[in-house]
Design an enzyme around this catalytic site. Structure first.
Site, mmCIF file in Angstrom:
data_model
loop_
_atom_site.group_PDB
_atom_site.id
_atom_site.type_symbol
_atom_site.label_atom_id
_atom_site.label_comp_id
_atom_site.label_asym_id
_atom_site.label_seq_id
_atom_site.Cartn_x
_atom_site.Cartn_y
_atom_site.Cartn_z
ATOM 1 N N GLU A 287 -59.164 -73.947 0.205
ATOM 2 C CA GLU A 287 -59.210 -73.387 -1.151
ATOM 3 C C GLU A 287 -60.102 -74.229 -2.052
ATOM 4 O OE1 GLU A 287 -55.745 -70.956 -2.842
ATOM 5 O OE2 GLU A 287 -55.501 -72.916 -3.771
ATOM 6 N N GLU A 290 -63.600 -73.363 -1.384
ATOM 7 C CA GLU A 290 -63.929 -72.088 -2.038
ATOM 8 C C GLU A 290 -64.246 -72.296 -3.515
ATOM 9 O OE1 GLU A 290 -62.171 -67.897 -1.188
ATOM 10 O OE2 GLU A 290 -60.599 -69.352 -0.714
ATOM 11 N N CYS A 313 -51.505 -69.043 -2.820
ATOM 12 C CA CYS A 313 -50.450 -69.625 -1.977
ATOM 13 C C CYS A 313 -49.129 -68.876 -2.057
ATOM 14 C CB CYS A 313 -50.214 -71.084 -2.376
ATOM 15 S SG CYS A 313 -51.673 -72.117 -2.190
ATOM 16 N N SER A 333 -58.657 -66.467 -4.294
ATOM 17 C CA SER A 333 -59.075 -67.155 -3.087
ATOM 18 C C SER A 333 -58.594 -66.378 -1.869
ATOM 19 C CB SER A 333 -58.481 -68.570 -3.073
ATOM 20 O OG SER A 333 -58.520 -69.128 -1.783
ATOM 21 N N LYS A 372 -41.507 -65.102 1.269
ATOM 22 C CA LYS A 372 -42.041 -65.664 2.513
ATOM 23 C C LYS A 372 -41.532 -64.886 3.719
ATOM 24 C CE LYS A 372 -44.509 -69.117 0.967
ATOM 25 N NZ LYS A 372 -45.968 -69.146 1.169
ATOM 26 N N GLU A 375 -43.824 -62.065 3.881
ATOM 27 C CA GLU A 375 -45.162 -62.507 4.260
ATOM 28 C C GLU A 375 -45.272 -62.663 5.776
ATOM 29 O OE1 GLU A 375 -48.352 -65.821 2.682
ATOM 30 O OE2 GLU A 375 -46.303 -66.484 3.086
ATOM 31 N N GLU A 380 -51.519 -58.415 8.999
ATOM 32 C CA GLU A 380 -52.735 -59.236 9.108
ATOM 33 C C GLU A 380 -52.446 -60.646 9.592
ATOM 34 O OE1 GLU A 380 -51.830 -59.182 4.581
ATOM 35 O OE2 GLU A 380 -51.532 -57.891 6.335
ATOM 36 N N CYS A 517 -42.208 -72.874 -7.032
ATOM 37 C CA CYS A 517 -41.340 -72.801 -5.850
ATOM 38 C C CYS A 517 -39.990 -73.475 -6.073
ATOM 39 C CB CYS A 517 -42.031 -73.436 -4.657
ATOM 40 S SG CYS A 517 -43.609 -72.665 -4.237
#
Length: 588
Positions: A287, A290, A313, A333, A372, A375, A380, A517
């Site tokens: 990141e 980037e 993130c 990103s 999460k 996710e 993907e 978090c």
């Protein structure tokens, strides 16, 4: 100018509070406990338009004919309040009995058993009989998603979930629909959550007082995998978990229990215990590269460069912009989250190095976040149908599992992580709090961009719990403008400014949950207590300060990973294994 003060009397105690305070706030200030169900306190104040729907908090105000809901009644000068008269106690008991009359009696198997606010009130009011039982229960939906279980049979219409979803997160996935006996809380048109704008941030789960909204529990699946001799089960632990797990075992908020947590995970039977902080350092390499790449092109006059670049993130935040801002999908990103980077490297580089077939390797994550879980299941992040991270369990689930295994958590000794994916820098640790990703990135971006060594790695200007923060960092004459937001409602303001062309930033960090978090939907319940969030954040900053290395690009194991396998940040292999793409999920 100071706020006008009001003096009133509660249960014989005189108290002075600012004008506009509620009776509940005044009573809490002097230690008088008034029971509540619908009331929640987030962002330091009661959420706007609190429905005062449960009436459990009623009190008697002298001179007023009817009982008053303490959470929605403003204090007045000279007011006299009684919180425990016979009339009040009987009214609260009847309200609780009416709620229970339309509530399933399956407490023994309910995920909230032992931590249910309705159950606690039934004990407090000494309800031992059900005088209103015998009628038909309201028919409502049940749904199991990758992250959240919705069992509306248990819903008591406190509408906390609706408040946090609409007023704090501005997601708009939940609201009251239909009327009368068929009223329920659901997405628009009574759709399933999987068909709605839900981001799976889990804040609705964190505020639900009963078992209507709970996290999907994977601990039984985990125990099966741990008992399977044909599986190699490894675990990664997120930075925010170590700053909150101890609360489930009687430790004060802000107690870091990293070593004890690692010991407990070994006792549970994991073959290897690793640290997501390693992958956080890896995230900064990608990141951060980037950020530098886009800035360099921008400063060289490339008008096609899209700025600001947004951190990626947080999966709930990613889901949010896919649903609500699909026109801005080229701004964030493309770096995967640390969880997914870890899984990808574990099932490629590490598995090959260890000679473990991918189909035998089970990668589990311990996360403060319910998104999460979702996710892990995204297509993907699967290779030939095999997910990079098989499943995720929350901080609360881990605590229940440790108790279930009868591990004396407060008594165990500290144990270190396994290497190489257990070694991290201080920059990886602070990922767990709002501003932490930005600060970690700045430590590397500054040194790589300027070629100078930082004398002080602490970027204090990006720390804190204000909903939106701004800072300017001098990079050898270039003024890097950064923005930070936590909570999706705050993120919406920033994104709408960008959409409308009012952008003043080069880089923006966004986290979905209040506090980042540390306040995730899978953490020990904190009920919006900012002191708990501050304590957790400070715990991570202390651990960062005690690390021998505090910059991601100095992690020797990250350097080895690039030398042996990845090549370079943003290289061909890195792009394949560590980056992703986004989708338009807007709902008409």
């Amino acid at each position: 100018m100071e706020d006008k003060q009001i003096t009133l009397q509660i249960d014989g105690h005189f108290i002075t509070v600012p004008e506009g305070s509620t009776i509940l706030e005044a009573a809490t200030k002097i230690g008088i406990n008034i029971p509540t169900l619908c009331h929640i306190d987030l962002k330091g104040t009661c959420i706007k338009n609190n429905p005062a729907s449960c009436r459990i908090c009623v009190v008697e105000v002298i001179g007023r004919r009817n009982l008053a809901p303490a959470c929605a009644t403003r204090c007045t000068e000279g007011m006299v309040v009684k919180t425990s008269t016979l009339r009040v106690m009987n009214a609260r008991k009847v309200v609780a009995e009416l709620i229970l009359s339309d509530h399933p009696n399956d407490c023994l198997t309910c995920p909230k058993c032992g931590n249910c606010e309705l159950q606690t009130l039934a004990l407090r009011f000494n309800i031992r009989e059900m005088p209103f039982n015998g009628g038909e229960l309201s028919p409502r939906k049940r749904e199991i998603t990758a992250s959240i279980v919705r069992n509306m049979d248990k819903c008591i219409f406190c509408r906390r979930c609706e408040s946090v979803c609409n007023d704090v997160q501005t997601v708009g996935a939940l609201s009251a629909i239909r009327r009368g006996f068929n009223t329920t809380i659901a997405p628009a048109f009574d759709r399933m959550m999987t068909e709605s704008e839900c981001t799976y941030c889990g804040q609705c789960v964190a505020v639900c007082p009963v078992g209507a909204l709970t996290e999907r529990d994977y601990t039984n699946r985990l125990l099966d995998d741990l008992a399977n001799p044909d599986k190699v089960v490894i675990v990664q632990t997120a930075p925010a978990v170590r700053a909150a797990l101890g609360e489930e075992f009687g430790f004060p908020p802000g107690t870091v229990v990293t070593g004890k947590m690692v010991y407990a995970l070994r006792e549970l039977g994991f073959d290897y215990v690793f640290d997501t902080d390693f992958a956080a350092d890896l995230t900064i390499m990608e990141e951060g590269s980037e950020i530098l790449n886009r800035l360099t092109c921008y400063l060289n006059g490339d008008k096609s460069v899209r700025l600001p670049i947004l951190t990626s993130c947080c999966p709930a935040w990613v889901n949010f912009f896919e649903h609500h801002f699909p026109d801005l999908l080229d701004i964030p990103s493309t770096a995967r989250s640390p969880q997914q980077m870890f899984g990808s490297i574990a099932k490629s580089y590490w598995a090959k190095k260890m000679g473990i077939p991918k189909e035998k390797l089970v990668v589990v994550s311990i996360m403060p976040c319910l998104a999460k879980k979702y996710e892990c299941a995204r297509d993907e992040f699967k290779v030939n149908g095999i997910p990079d991270v098989d499943y995720s369990i929350s901080t609360r689930e881990l605590a229940r599992l440790i108790k279930r295994a009868n591990i004396g958590f407060p008594l165990v000794l500290d144990s270190p992580f396994d290497n190489p994916m257990g070694e991290s820098t201080g920059a990886g640790v602070i990922f767990g709090t709002t501003g932490g990703v930005m600060e970690a990135a700045l430590r590397s971006v500054y040194e790589i961009y300027t070629g100078e060594s930082l004398k002080n790695v602490n970027f204090e200007q990006v720390r804190g719990l204000s909903g939106v923060r701004r800072a300017t960092i001098n990079l050898n004459g270039f003024e890097l403008k950064i923005g930070i937001a936590h909570g999706l409602g705050n993120a919406r303001h920033l994104l709408e400014d960008i959409r409308n062309g009012h952008n003043e930033y080069h880089v923006i960090e966004i986290m979905a949950c209040p506090g980042g978090c540390i306040g995730g939907g899978g953490q020990p319940l904190h009920h919006g207590n900012s002191e708990v969030l501050y304590a957790r954040a400070n715990a991570l900053y202390r651990e960062d300060a005690n690390k021998p290395l505090r910059k991601s690009h100095e992690n020797p194991y990250i350097k080895t990973l690039y030398e042996e396998y990845l090549g370079k940040p943003l290289g061909e292999k890195s792009e394949t294994l560590l980056h992703t793409h986004y989708f338009n999920k807007s709902i008409d």
